[in-house]
Design a protein around this motif. Sequence first.
Motif, PDB file in Angstrom:
ATOM      1  N   VAL A 135     -30.332   9.959   3.867  1.00  0.00           N
ATOM      2  CA  VAL A 135     -30.073   8.574   3.451  1.00  0.00           C
ATOM      3  C   VAL A 135     -29.281   8.610   2.132  1.00  0.00           C
ATOM      4  CG1 VAL A 135     -31.106   6.369   2.771  1.00  0.00           C
ATOM      5  CG2 VAL A 135     -32.124   7.717   4.624  1.00  0.00           C
ATOM      6  N   HIS A 136     -28.156   7.894   2.150  1.00  0.00           N
ATOM      7  CA  HIS A 136     -27.236   7.896   0.998  1.00  0.00           C
ATOM      8  C   HIS A 136     -26.759   6.445   0.829  1.00  0.00           C
ATOM      9  CE1 HIS A 136     -23.858   8.643  -1.528  1.00  0.00           C
ATOM     10  NE2 HIS A 136     -22.946   8.702  -0.583  1.00  0.00           N
ATOM     11  N   PRO A 137     -27.497   5.670   0.015  1.00  0.00           N
ATOM     12  CA  PRO A 137     -27.265   4.221  -0.036  1.00  0.00           C
ATOM     13  C   PRO A 137     -25.846   3.819  -0.401  1.00  0.00           C
ATOM     14  CG  PRO A 137     -29.332   4.787  -1.119  1.00  0.00           C
ATOM     15  CD  PRO A 137     -28.652   6.088  -0.799  1.00  0.00           C
ATOM     16  N   GLU A 138     -25.104   4.642  -1.111  1.00  0.00           N
ATOM     17  CA  GLU A 138     -23.756   4.227  -1.563  1.00  0.00           C
ATOM     18  C   GLU A 138     -22.692   4.370  -0.476  1.00  0.00           C
ATOM     19  OE1 GLU A 138     -25.655   6.482  -3.134  1.00  0.00           O
ATOM     20  OE2 GLU A 138     -26.368   5.357  -4.881  1.00  0.00           O
ATOM     21  N   SER A 139     -22.971   5.081   0.612  1.00  0.00           N
ATOM     22  CA  SER A 139     -22.005   5.285   1.721  1.00  0.00           C
ATOM     23  C   SER A 139     -20.649   5.805   1.229  1.00  0.00           C
ATOM     24  CB  SER A 139     -21.770   3.993   2.522  1.00  0.00           C
ATOM     25  OG  SER A 139     -22.937   3.547   3.114  1.00  0.00           O
ATOM     26  N   ILE A 140     -20.674   6.786   0.351  1.00  0.00           N
ATOM     27  CA  ILE A 140     -19.407   7.374  -0.138  1.00  0.00           C
ATOM     28  C   ILE A 140     -19.183   8.741   0.498  1.00  0.00           C
ATOM     29  CG2 ILE A 140     -18.302   8.347  -2.209  1.00  0.00           C
ATOM     30  CD1 ILE A 140     -18.699   5.701  -3.368  1.00  0.00           C
TER      31      ILE A 140
ATOM     32  N   ILE B 182     -19.063  21.646   2.284  1.00  0.00           N
ATOM     33  CA  ILE B 182     -17.867  20.809   2.157  1.00  0.00           C
ATOM     34  C   ILE B 182     -18.233  19.390   2.579  1.00  0.00           C
ATOM     35  CG2 ILE B 182     -15.494  20.437   2.939  1.00  0.00           C
ATOM     36  CD1 ILE B 182     -15.242  23.422   3.375  1.00  0.00           C
ATOM     37  N   ALA B 183     -18.100  18.465   1.625  1.00  0.00           N
ATOM     38  CA  ALA B 183     -18.440  17.063   1.910  1.00  0.00           C
ATOM     39  C   ALA B 183     -17.156  16.260   2.096  1.00  0.00           C
ATOM     40  CB  ALA B 183     -19.244  16.473   0.756  1.00  0.00           C
ATOM     41  N   HIS B 184     -17.220  15.267   2.957  1.00  0.00           N
ATOM     42  CA  HIS B 184     -16.086  14.352   3.111  1.00  0.00           C
ATOM     43  C   HIS B 184     -16.476  13.020   2.478  1.00  0.00           C
ATOM     44  CE1 HIS B 184     -13.613  11.259   5.007  1.00  0.00           C
ATOM     45  NE2 HIS B 184     -12.707  12.202   5.170  1.00  0.00           N
ATOM     46  N   MET B 185     -15.603  12.522   1.590  1.00  0.00           N
ATOM     47  CA  MET B 185     -15.905  11.281   0.871  1.00  0.00           C
ATOM     48  C   MET B 185     -14.831  10.237   1.129  1.00  0.00           C
ATOM     49  SD  MET B 185     -17.250  12.437  -2.837  1.00  0.00           S
ATOM     50  CE  MET B 185     -16.025  13.591  -3.348  1.00  0.00           C
ATOM     51  N   GLY B 186     -15.168   9.002   0.907  1.00  0.00           N
ATOM     52  CA  GLY B 186     -14.176   7.938   1.016  1.00  0.00           C
ATOM     53  C   GLY B 186     -14.863   6.590   0.889  1.00  0.00           C
ATOM     54  N   ALA B 187     -14.075   5.577   0.556  1.00  0.00           N
ATOM     55  CA  ALA B 187     -14.630   4.218   0.497  1.00  0.00           C
ATOM     56  C   ALA B 187     -15.100   3.833   1.903  1.00  0.00           C
ATOM     57  CB  ALA B 187     -13.546   3.256   0.021  1.00  0.00           C
ATOM     58  N   PRO B 188     -16.152   3.019   1.997  1.00  0.00           N
ATOM     59  CA  PRO B 188     -16.617   2.613   3.337  1.00  0.00           C
ATOM     60  C   PRO B 188     -15.641   1.621   3.981  1.00  0.00           C
ATOM     61  CG  PRO B 188     -18.053   1.694   1.628  1.00  0.00           C
ATOM     62  CD  PRO B 188     -17.013   2.519   0.927  1.00  0.00           C
ATOM     63  N   ASP B 189     -14.592   2.148   4.581  1.00  0.00           N
ATOM     64  CA  ASP B 189     -13.545   1.325   5.205  1.00  0.00           C
ATOM     65  C   ASP B 189     -13.129   2.033   6.488  1.00  0.00           C
ATOM     66  OD1 ASP B 189     -11.070   0.151   5.954  1.00  0.00           O
ATOM     67  OD2 ASP B 189     -10.651  -0.419   3.881  1.00  0.00           O
TER      68      ASP B 189
ATOM     69  N   LEU C 211     -10.771   6.238  -3.715  1.00  0.00           N
ATOM     70  CA  LEU C 211     -12.150   6.407  -4.181  1.00  0.00           C
ATOM     71  C   LEU C 211     -12.182   6.344  -5.708  1.00  0.00           C
ATOM     72  CD1 LEU C 211     -14.860   7.038  -2.925  1.00  0.00           C
ATOM     73  CD2 LEU C 211     -14.316   9.464  -3.092  1.00  0.00           C
ATOM     74  N   ASP C 212     -13.101   5.542  -6.241  1.00  0.00           N
ATOM     75  CA  ASP C 212     -13.235   5.455  -7.693  1.00  0.00           C
ATOM     76  C   ASP C 212     -14.648   5.896  -8.054  1.00  0.00           C
ATOM     77  OD1 ASP C 212     -13.378   4.803 -10.319  1.00  0.00           O
ATOM     78  OD2 ASP C 212     -12.571   2.767 -10.112  1.00  0.00           O
ATOM     79  N   LEU C 213     -14.794   7.206  -8.256  1.00  0.00           N
ATOM     80  CA  LEU C 213     -16.149   7.736  -8.475  1.00  0.00           C
ATOM     81  C   LEU C 213     -16.719   7.313  -9.822  1.00  0.00           C
ATOM     82  CD1 LEU C 213     -15.989  11.296  -6.879  1.00  0.00           C
ATOM     83  CD2 LEU C 213     -17.257   9.303  -6.070  1.00  0.00           C
TER      84      LEU C 213
END
Length: 385
Positions: A239-244, A257-264, A286-288
């Motif tokens: 569970v990762h509430p920010e969905s990044i 290796i993680a994949h990140m991005g805005a929830p779009d 992405l604005d971390l």
Amino acid sequence: MRRISIFGATGSVGANGVDLIRRGGGADAYDVVALTGGRNIARLAQMARDLRAEIAVTAHPELLDDLRDALSGSGVRAAAGEAALIEAAAMPADWMLSAIVGSAGLAPGLTALAQGAVLALANKESLVCAGGLLRRTGRDSGATILPVDSEHSALFQALAGEKLDSVRDVTITASGGAFRDWPLERLAAATVAEASTHPNWAMGQRITIDSASMFNKAMEVIEAKEFFGLAPDRINVLVHPESIIHAIVNHIDGGSIAHMGAPDMRHAIGFALHWPERRALPVPPLDLARAASLTFRAPDETRWPALRLAREVMAAGGAAGAVFNAAKEQALDDFIAGRIRFTDMSPRVETTLSALSGEAGFGDDPDTLQAVLEWDALARQKAAA
Ligand code: NDP
């Protein structure tokens, strides 16, 4: 020009796909073959006119006249019904976005695969109820299936160039949905409106409720097994509430290796549209620093029994996926119609699975569309409130 079709164009994923096609030059850059929808005739007709589609199809025969009227003078052909959807899926296309909701998406997706099209698959129900059939159909025709679910697109991207042998396990993340922080005792009284609100993603109503119950994540675990051929015990949920972070590949050497991005969703859809290239997409960077913190917690299977059921379904194999999906769709219909409570959905699915597990052939992988649809119908009947 590339020939493309969008099935479920009027929905949340489909409309994002149409948006990308429009921004990418629309009818001047793509040869749009078929756009399909359900009840939203005005939206379907507008999209078909804008993109100068060859054909627009509604799933509902009684809406054919409305669609014809809305398209009059446009040169776009109108059609309706299940058979028309399948005929449209059989029209030669290079790329098809499969974004119908529910097992209704299976037959058109299979048809496009059999033609050898690249199938950009948002309709996770197809893989849950007929993973083996889909893979075999794609292999026989030489077609490619690309994931559109954000977690699976993330895994696909993080796994590029890696050998599965060097992967210890993978993790897909879950926002936790609308009731992540609700006290357990409140869940039974959760209303449809409350369950239909997602903290991070703008999606169709059904998947939003499935996010609150975690049936969506349960389906995605099965989807990851079917898509990547991973053993069930190598697929984790976090569970990762920010969905990044959408997914993480954990290697045997201790690196991840993680994949990140805005929830779009336009990232995953656009990635599948342009694959194997990467092109600029209208997705916010992405604005971390703004996100400030990323938090994680283990999923609680008391709150979300659907996750346990997914593991049982994968262990059972055979028709369990088709039964699970159909029972879940029926339970969701019944919750939306006010016939059962939010917390009745998982027990309803579990009871259906156990009732049908004794039926002849339950342990065999359904290897035709007909066989999948028969299990689907049986499960809906058993699960109905
Ligand atoms: P929506 O409910 O927003 O849209 C569903 C689409 O399917 C609409 O075009 C709808 O038509 C059409 N449709 C509904 N019932 C039928 C039917 N019986 N036969 C043919 N077409 C039908 O769903 P989403 O866009 O949210 O989801 C679509 C798929 O993508 C689902 O499988 C979902 O799990 C998956 N997905 C969705 C994500 C999201 O962000 N929304 C993310 C990842 C995966 P109409 O609206 O005109 O009635």
